[in-house]
Design a protein around this motif. Structure first.
Motif, PDB file in Angstrom:
ATOM      1  N   LEU A  53       0.850  -1.179   0.000  1.00 12.30           N
ATOM      2  CA  LEU A  53       0.000   0.000   0.000  1.00 12.30           C
ATOM      3  C   LEU A  53       0.885   1.228   0.000  1.00 12.30           C
ATOM      4  O   LEU A  53       1.783   1.368   0.848  1.00 12.30           O
ATOM      5  N   GLU A  54       0.674   2.113  -0.965  1.00  9.23           N
ATOM      6  CA  GLU A  54       1.363   3.396  -0.983  1.00  9.23           C
ATOM      7  C   GLU A  54       0.314   4.498  -0.886  1.00  9.23           C
ATOM      8  O   GLU A  54      -0.601   4.560  -1.705  1.00  9.23           O
ATOM      9  N   ILE A  55       0.436   5.343   0.117  1.00 13.00           N
ATOM     10  CA  ILE A  55      -0.482   6.460   0.303  1.00 13.00           C
ATOM     11  C   ILE A  55       0.199   7.731  -0.184  1.00 13.00           C
ATOM     12  O   ILE A  55       1.316   8.047   0.236  1.00 13.00           O
ATOM     13  N   LEU A  59       3.792  12.116  -7.919  1.00 14.70           N
ATOM     14  CA  LEU A  59       4.210  11.950  -9.312  1.00 14.70           C
ATOM     15  C   LEU A  59       4.769  10.563  -9.591  1.00 14.70           C
ATOM     16  O   LEU A  59       4.964  10.199 -10.754  1.00 14.70           O
ATOM     17  N   GLY A  60       5.048   9.772  -8.539  1.00 11.42           N
ATOM     18  CA  GLY A  60       5.453   8.390  -8.762  1.00 11.42           C
ATOM     19  C   GLY A  60       6.894   8.053  -8.440  1.00 11.42           C
ATOM     20  O   GLY A  60       7.374   6.971  -8.791  1.00 11.42           O
ATOM     21  N   SER A  61       7.624   8.920  -7.744  1.00  6.84           N
ATOM     22  CA  SER A  61       9.031   8.651  -7.429  1.00  6.84           C
ATOM     23  C   SER A  61       9.198   7.336  -6.674  1.00  6.84           C
ATOM     24  O   SER A  61       9.971   6.452  -7.080  1.00  6.84           O
ATOM     25  N   LEU A  62       8.489   7.194  -5.562  1.00  9.52           N
ATOM     26  CA  LEU A  62       8.591   5.979  -4.754  1.00  9.52           C
ATOM     27  C   LEU A  62       7.880   4.806  -5.421  1.00  9.52           C
ATOM     28  O   LEU A  62       8.322   3.656  -5.305  1.00  9.52           O
ATOM     29  N   ALA A 130       5.450   4.554   2.134  1.00 12.45           N
ATOM     30  CA  ALA A 130       4.927   5.826   1.631  1.00 12.45           C
ATOM     31  C   ALA A 130       5.744   7.011   2.116  1.00 12.45           C
ATOM     32  O   ALA A 130       6.371   6.963   3.183  1.00 12.45           O
ATOM     33  N   ASN A 131       5.718   8.054   1.303  1.00 14.80           N
ATOM     34  CA  ASN A 131       6.115   9.394   1.732  1.00 14.80           C
ATOM     35  C   ASN A 131       4.805  10.064   2.128  1.00 14.80           C
ATOM     36  O   ASN A 131       4.102  10.637   1.298  1.00 14.80           O
ATOM     37  N   LEU A 132       4.446   9.941   3.395  1.00 16.16           N
ATOM     38  CA  LEU A 132       3.123  10.370   3.842  1.00 16.16           C
ATOM     39  C   LEU A 132       2.987  11.891   3.790  1.00 16.16           C
ATOM     40  O   LEU A 132       3.924  12.617   4.144  1.00 16.16           O
TER      41      LEU A 132
END
Length: 311
Positions: A53-55, A59-62, A130-132
């Protein structure tokens, strides 16, 4: 696979007409090394296509770094334009779009892990990477842990000040309601610091990557003397959590006051508050900052017994 660098980020922002929103805590990572390091902490080498799960993928870096490691990514993005553009960005940079599912919604409205993978045949996410968004990082993690019981680990980048709160223990200066609530679900620890220079726009705060491991709260509560939990139902444990979080909110809402005074409204009066705290084996003259999550749970359990909620 080509990850996003500074030039890519600026170009995408220009093409999409995007101005990062402070309201949504948007700061885009421009350093491939940073996102690869985060992805490597989350997706263990040799692990076969985990669902992540990515929150707030932005732009999609991670996202690209996670796909590079062979993960299936369920990405929850509140911004409609960013959500719509993410698959094309992944495709353009050599990522496997078949391993990406984008859900355009507020992550705080996510109902379950099953909702995120519905129709894909994927397993529910056991990992959050994630980079929250910094302005709502704590509510996002608490919500995810509440509605996704299969979520076992998290590797997240947050504001350094938030990280201080997440890892704080009782009596630490940064200890507060977020510290105690997160401790209900498990344990957070720092992984590494991140320079503010790897973001566009450059934030005014430092960042930290944290690792979080879910731990069984029942075992901890029983070991700390809460009786009657051995045969408790999931519903009863959830009710105890809600009650415990109420106690935490009330106690830290007036953190300079003693528990006798801070919990007066919650219990009905200062004397009732003192009685609850004493029956929980604690001193009513203590302040919230001296209590661990199990102590708050003891007070909540006494209140539930008093109100007949264990019946």
């Amino acid at each position: 696979m080509n990850l996003l660098g500074t030039r890519d980020i600026r170009q995408l922002c220009g093409e999409l007409g995007i101005r990062p929103s402070k309201k949504r805590g948007q700061n885009f990572v421009t350093d491939p090394g940073t996102v690869r390091r985060i992805a490597a902490l989350g997706v263990v080498e040799g692990e076969e296509s985990p669902t992540v799960l990515e929150i707030g993928p932005g732009l999609g870096s991670l996202t690209l770094a996670l796909l590079e490691r062979g993960a299936k990514v369920a990405a929850v993005e509140i911004d409609r334009l960013l959500a719509q553009s993410l698959p094309e960005t992944v495709r353009a940079h050599g990522g496997n779009v078949e391993s990406l599912r984008v859900i355009q919604q507020d992550a705080l409205q996510t109902a379950s892990g099953a909702q995120l993978v519905e129709g894909t045949g994927w397993e529910e996410p056991r990992l959050l990477v994630a980079n929250l968004p910094y302005n709502v990082a704590t509510p996002l993690l608490l919500h995810a842990l509440e509605v996704m019981p299969k979520l076992r680990r998290a590797v997240v980048m947050v504001q350094a000040e938030v990280a201080d709160r997440w890892v704080a223990k009782a009596t630490d200066e940064a200890y507060g309601a977020p510290s105690a609530k997160l401790a209900w679900w498990g344990r957070a620890q720092r992984a590494f610091a991140v320079s503010r220079q790897v973001f566009i726009p450059v934030p005014n705060v430092d960042s930290t990557v944290l690792e979080f491991e879910r731990e069984d709260i029942l075992d901890r509560l029983i070991q700390n003397g809460l009786s009657g939990l051995e045969d408790a139902s999931k519903g009863q444990v959830e009710r105890l959590r809600q009650e415990t979080f109420d106690v935490i909110a009330q106690a830290f809402g007036q953190r300079r006051k003693t528990l006798r005074q801070a919990l007066a409204l919650y219990a009905g009066s200062p004397n009732e508050a003192a009685s609850l705290v004493e029956k929980a084996g604690l001193d009513p003259s203590l302040r919230a900052e001296r209590l661990e999550v199990v102590d708050f749970a003891k007070i909540a359990g006494v209140k539930m017994n008093r109100d007949g909620e264990w019946q």
